[in-house]
Structures are given as structure tokens and as C-alpha cells.
Design an enzyme around this catalytic site. Sequence first.
Site, PDB file in Angstrom:
ATOM      1  N   HIS A   1      37.093  48.384   8.405  1.00 41.52           N
ATOM      2  CA  HIS A   1      36.435  46.952   9.130  1.00 41.52           C
ATOM      3  C   HIS A   1      35.244  47.287   9.812  1.00 41.52           C
ATOM      4  O   HIS A   1      34.741  46.454  10.676  1.00 41.52           O
ATOM      5  CB  HIS A   1      37.357  46.211  10.087  1.00 41.52           C
ATOM      6  CG  HIS A   1      37.433  44.903  10.203  1.00 41.52           C
ATOM      7  ND1 HIS A   1      37.665  43.696   9.302  1.00 41.52           N
ATOM      8  CD2 HIS A   1      36.611  44.089  11.146  1.00 41.52           C
ATOM      9  CE1 HIS A   1      37.204  42.735   9.732  1.00 41.52           C
ATOM     10  NE2 HIS A   1      36.755  42.725  11.002  1.00 41.52           N
TER      11      HIS A   1
ATOM     12  N   ASP B   1      40.861  40.125  18.185  1.00 39.61           N
ATOM     13  CA  ASP B   1      41.015  39.040  17.757  1.00 39.61           C
ATOM     14  C   ASP B   1      41.654  38.897  16.284  1.00 39.61           C
ATOM     15  O   ASP B   1      42.444  38.252  16.013  1.00 39.61           O
ATOM     16  CB  ASP B   1      39.591  38.480  17.629  1.00 39.61           C
ATOM     17  CG  ASP B   1      39.040  37.804  19.089  1.00 39.61           C
ATOM     18  OD1 ASP B   1      39.939  37.682  19.900  1.00 39.61           O
ATOM     19  OD2 ASP B   1      37.839  37.681  19.245  1.00 39.61           O
TER      20      ASP B   1
ATOM     21  N   GLU C   1      38.234  33.667  26.444  1.00 39.79           N
ATOM     22  CA  GLU C   1      37.032  33.939  25.578  1.00 39.79           C
ATOM     23  C   GLU C   1      36.178  32.770  25.562  1.00 39.79           C
ATOM     24  O   GLU C   1      36.646  31.597  26.156  1.00 39.79           O
ATOM     25  CB  GLU C   1      37.326  34.174  24.105  1.00 39.79           C
ATOM     26  CG  GLU C   1      38.134  35.652  23.903  1.00 39.79           C
ATOM     27  CD  GLU C   1      38.134  36.022  22.663  1.00 39.79           C
ATOM     28  OE1 GLU C   1      37.509  35.236  21.545  1.00 39.79           O
ATOM     29  OE2 GLU C   1      38.765  37.066  22.142  1.00 39.79           O
TER      30      GLU C   1
END
Length: 520
Positions: A92, A155, A266
Site C-alpha cells: 500500500h 482507516d 477525523e
Amino acid sequence: MEFALFCTIVDILLLLLALCSPCKFIQSPMDFRPLSFLQSTNTSSLDFGRIKFNSPAAVLRPQSPKEISLLLSFLSASSYSKVTVAARGAGHSINGQAQALDGIVIETDSLPSNISIHKGTEFSPSYADVSGGALWIELLEEGLKFGLAPRSWTDYLYLSIGGTLSNGGISGQTFKYGPQISNVLQLDVVTGKGDQVTCSPTENSELFYAVLGGLGQFGIITRARILLQDAPHKVKWVRAFYDDFNTFIEDQELLVAMPNVVDYVEGFMLLNEQSLHSSSLAFPSHLEFNREFYSKSSYNVYFCIEFAIHDYQAKSTNVKQVVSEISMKMSYLPSHFYSVEVSYFDFLNRVRGEEVHLRSRGLWEVPHPWLNMFVPKSGIKDFKDLLLDNISPSDFEGLVLMYPILRDKWGTNSSAVLPDAGEAGEEVVYTVGVLRSANPATCSAQCLNDILLCHRRVAQAASSPRIGAKQYLPHHLSQSHWQHHFGRRWDQFMARKAQFDPRHILGQGIILPGIKAPRP
């Protein structure tokens, strides 16, 4: 035994000759028992960023940490090898950090997951022992069987344990529990010298702190002991909308100042209808936000705060009442406050739904020219203005995250870098993620390059003393920029590199003395 070791050394020596040769004659899988190398895999030159595609000369898919140790031990002991190695978990990364051009990629997802949950007692905490190649979603699923879960998350959960611990690991829980690297009790690491070391804050502590947030520069994490807590049954998930930046910031700081009741915070900027839609995919309730983004030849930017409260189904706590009391202290737009109750698992795995949606439209496996930064509280307004001066809201595809974290939850010994606190000793730091997508159907190669250049300009300007920001998941193109990134911790970084990876075998991303800088 000695003969077997001798044969292994000869085998790896042949591999090195193949890797160092100007003629690339490796054409098929190589069986250097007990190590088996592949010429390449479908993923070894690919990452989520889809910006760089550096092909390795060989790929190792280890079945045990011993295999990693054997390879790195020999490479480190070799007096002529300049082969570099990169560990790849879930792939990622954005800028090829898990790639190794003409080197060796170690794909850690081949390691057995080996997740072991340990329930705590009155005198000891609960924890999980888990492979560095396992995914956070796997740890969540296993932990919930025991009513337990890690305290700090990212997340997106389909990331490897070792990968996020090598960077930081942040999300909306960071203000309360710190990043994932602040919630680790112990690690097993294979250093750049090939040593297999168990480390913790009290045992081999220099390696422990070097590896956490160390960008893969000092060792490869093969096992982590992660702190766990009781998992709630439900989560009250809330969103509130704003048209004023200062109010948006003030309400976020109000929420992070209530860690005894708020569990997640957030925020994000809404630049256009697309960013509103993108940010709303995961939220399982209809949002009736119909404000105009374009009026009178100018663009209107809106903001959203997302916070959550854990519901342990305790009779002594009325979560709905708690949310109501918090909302009365906030200054959001009237009639634009939304709440919904979801399971704890669904809340943590919320981005998965966005992934499924984007995959269905062919928009997941596209370039992601992301920019992630830590911005001091004193510079967040200037950063917002800088960003809006350099991007066009009309054609922006993606999301801009912006939320506060607290410096004292990070500790000072890990390799992770935050902005300087300044003379005022600022406690609040903002995480900003410019999470753009570049759909090849609408964004050409030149378009993608323009976005990358734009982000580079923003990052450089934000790193100036006026704002004082630092990159998260950093990518720099020169040694001087890396020195500026680490600041007064550069000498510590170099000393740790000399101690644990003196031949600079691991992690090609950082430009060190004597290492040639890559092309932009």
C-alpha cells in the site's frame, strides 16, 4: 549440518553473482535451498500508488523469519555485493518504497499469520502476538472472537502489521491512544545484518524504537506484540458540517480535548460534489447536504467533522445523551448534524465499502498521487490557503483529510518525525492527507505528472519555517531534503543505520551519503 550451511552459502553466492552481473540472465524461479527465489511476481513491482514500477531481479517469499535472516546475513557479510532489499507487505505504499530496482523484494505475506490472543489479568494487559505479514483486518477478526481489539487503527484495514508499524499507523483514534507504533509491547526483527532480535522498551530498546516508524531502514518486522483492549459492541457514528474553517478547527480541538467520552475524531474538506459523494459512501445514512459549491464565479469550500463514541451497552451510560450533550457545545451548520449506530466491526472496516464501490467502477487500481503531512496547529490555516492556491476544486478527484492529533501520545524515541513544537510548545498537530485519484480515462500521463509536481511544490512550501510541516510516509529526492526532514534527529538516524544496517541493504527510499539519488 556444516556441509548444508556451506551449500546454502554457495547457493546464495551464485544468486549474488546473478544479481550483480550486467547481463540479466535470471529467467526462471531459482531454488537455492533452503531459499527459493522467484524472478518476479505480479505484485513485486507494483504498489497502491501506481506511480513507480521498479522491477526486482528476484523475489523471496519466506516461510519463516529464518529465511529472511539467512539472506540478509549473507548479503551483509558479502564484501562486494551492492544488492538492496525491500520488504513488501500489502503493497500500500505510494512512491515505490516497497520496491527494489534490480534487487530483492521480500514478500512478507507468505509468512504464516500465527495470530495468538492473550487475555489480560488484573495485573497485566491483553495483547496479541501476530506475524509482521498479517493484515490488521485479520487481527481484528481474531481479536473480536475474544471480545478484544487493538486500540489504535488505520482507516483502511487491509494493510500489513509490519508495514504500518514501519511508518506510524494513524487514524481518528490517534489523538486518544497515539499511533499504532505507540501501542506495541514487543517486536521480533531481522536487522539489516541478518540478526534475529526480540526487542521491547526494556530489551534491545534501541532497535525497538529505531524500527517503529523507521521506514524499513533498520530491520524487517516478523512478529509484533500489539496491546489490546475490550472491544465495544456498537459505535455511535456522527457527522457535522461547516462552512467556516476556523469553526471547523475549533470544534475538532474541542472534541480531542474530551478523550474520556470521545473515541475517534477525523475531519475533511469538501471541495466539490465528487468529494462530498466520495466521503459519504461509507456513512450508512442519507446526508441532506445540498449547499452550492460554485456561486458568483467563485468556489465554496465546506468542511465535515466525523467523530465516534464507543457503546459498551453499559446501563450506566446513555450514549445518545452523551452525543446530545457534545453537540450542544459544537457550532456546526444548523440542521447538518447526523448520527447513526453501527457495529464496531463495520465502523472500523468502513473503507472496505468504498473500495468495493471503486473496484466496481474500475477506479481502485488507478494512480494515487497522495500527499500526507503533519502540520503544526500554528500553521494549519496557512497550509489550507497554500493547498487551495495550488489545486483546482473543480477537477479535484479524491478527499482531503484534516484532523488533530496530540504530540504527547507519540513518545520521543521512535524514528517517526513530527513537526517541531516551537517555542510555544504546541501540543496539537494536524494530520493532512491529500488523497487524490488519477483516473487514466480523464487524467493523462502529463496530468499525473502535473499533480505530482503540484504536491511537491506544496510539500516544499509547507516545510518552510513559516508553516513548519513534515511529510508523513515521506518521499524526498535528495539527501539534503532527508536531512531537513529528520532535522536534529538526522545524526540519530545515521547512527542507528550504522548499527543495524551498516551496508545499506534495506530500504532504498532514503538518500544516504554515498547512495545515488533516484530520478524524480
